[in-house]
Scaffold this active site. Structure first.
Site, short mmCIF file in Angstrom:
data_model
loop_
_atom_site.label_atom_id
_atom_site.label_comp_id
_atom_site.label_asym_id
_atom_site.label_seq_id
_atom_site.Cartn_x
_atom_site.Cartn_y
_atom_site.Cartn_z
N SER A 168 33.35 50.87 44.35
CA SER A 168 32.37 50.20 44.96
C SER A 168 30.88 50.83 44.97
CB SER A 168 32.83 50.07 46.48
OG SER A 168 34.02 49.82 46.56
N1 SAH Z 1 36.71 52.11 47.58
C1 SAH Z 1 37.42 51.86 46.22
C2 SAH Z 1 37.49 50.48 45.99
C3 SAH Z 1 38.30 50.11 44.77
S1 SAH Z 1 38.42 48.25 44.28
C4 SAH Z 1 36.45 52.48 45.34
O1 SAH Z 1 35.24 52.66 45.86
O2 SAH Z 1 36.89 53.04 44.27
C5 SAH Z 1 39.71 47.92 45.23
C6 SAH Z 1 41.07 48.34 44.93
O3 SAH Z 1 42.27 47.47 45.65
C7 SAH Z 1 41.56 48.16 43.47
O4 SAH Z 1 41.75 49.28 42.78
C8 SAH Z 1 42.73 47.00 43.55
O5 SAH Z 1 43.75 47.40 42.38
C9 SAH Z 1 43.34 47.56 44.68
N2 SAH Z 1 43.95 46.54 45.67
C10 SAH Z 1 44.02 45.06 45.48
N3 SAH Z 1 45.09 44.51 45.97
C11 SAH Z 1 45.81 45.62 46.59
C12 SAH Z 1 46.73 45.44 47.56
N4 SAH Z 1 47.47 44.64 48.05
N5 SAH Z 1 47.25 46.63 47.83
C13 SAH Z 1 46.71 47.85 47.63
N6 SAH Z 1 45.94 48.00 46.74
C14 SAH Z 1 45.05 46.81 46.22
#
Ligand code: SAH
Length: 209
Positions: A60
């Site tokens: 993010s």
């Molecule tokens: N705060 C993190 C955001 C990553 S993007 C950062 O800055 O790196 C969001 C993430 O949520 C992705 O890696 C995606 O695979 C995950 N995601 C999506 N749906 C999900 C679910 N149901 N359970 C767990 N993770 C999930």
């Protein structure tokens, strides 16, 4: 440290963008964001952008992490459930604030890579691979739950796993636009505060897309 100037630039930009909580700024100064991006992208890691981490997912924007962390108003020792570990950067920022972090990632390779980096950096946290829309009953109830992907509806399981007055921070909306929203648990009901519109990758799962 070669990133020192870039880090300070990020911090002053976050202040200009309206981040006022000094504890959040301190945590983001301390967590090495360049370690959470793929090789070759380190020098862009403190810029105000999301960067690809593989499998169509992203780390993010710094502002997104800052605004979400500020909204949680974390106290030392708070139990926080994070849905969507992603790069692990948000996890690191929560740990820097003294939270006990429980984090769930759906994509195995992403979760494993985040685990490895977080352990190398000696952060203490508990993680698992799975569908975070169901929450994590074992460690409930939580002071806060942070969902780092955009959801079409409020996952009811997550509300159930909050303490009284606990907060669920979740981007809600359709595929193109989401409003970062806080739901504060009040007995069997909750109060809603809308923070602002931001863009997230989709939350996939039983109570997601
Ligand atoms: N705060 C993190 C955001 C990553 S993007 C950062 O800055 O790196 C969001 C993430 O949520 C992705 O890696 C995606 O695979 C995950 N995601 C999506 N749906 C999900 C679910 N149901 N359970 C767990 N993770 C999930």
């Amino acid at each position: 440290m070669i990133y020192k100037q870039k880090i300070e630039k990020m911090i002053s930009r976050l202040r200009q963008m309206g981040i006022t909580d000094e504890r959040v700024l301190k945590a983001m100064r301390a967590a090495p964001r360049h370690r959470f991006v793929p090789a070759g992208l380190e020098f862009q890691s403190y810029d105000e952008k999301a960067l690809p981490i593989g499998f169509g997912q992203t780390i993010s924007h710094p502002y997104t992490v800052a605004v979400m962390t500020q909204a949680l108003n974390i106290k030392n020792g708070d139990r926080i459930l994070e849905i969507g570990t992603g790069s692990g950067y948000q996890t690191a920022v929560l740990c820097e604030l003294g939270a006990q972090v429980f984090t769930i990632e759906k994509i195995r390779a992403i979760g494993q890579s985040a685990d490895k980096i977080l352990r190398e950096l000696e952060y203490q946290f508990v993680s698992r691979i799975g569908d975070g829309t169901l929450g994590w009953q074992n460690y409930a109830p939580y002071d806060s739950i942070i969902v780092t992907a955009g959801a079409p509806v409020i996952p009811k399981n997550l509300l159930q796993q909050l303490k009284q007055s606990g907060k669920l921070l979740i981007p809600l909306g359709d595929a193109d636009e989401q409003i970062l929203t806080i739901l504060i648990k009040d007995n069997k009901s909750y109060n809603i505060i809308e923070i602002e519109e931001l863009k997230f990758v989709p939350l996939i799962g039983k109570n997601g897309w």
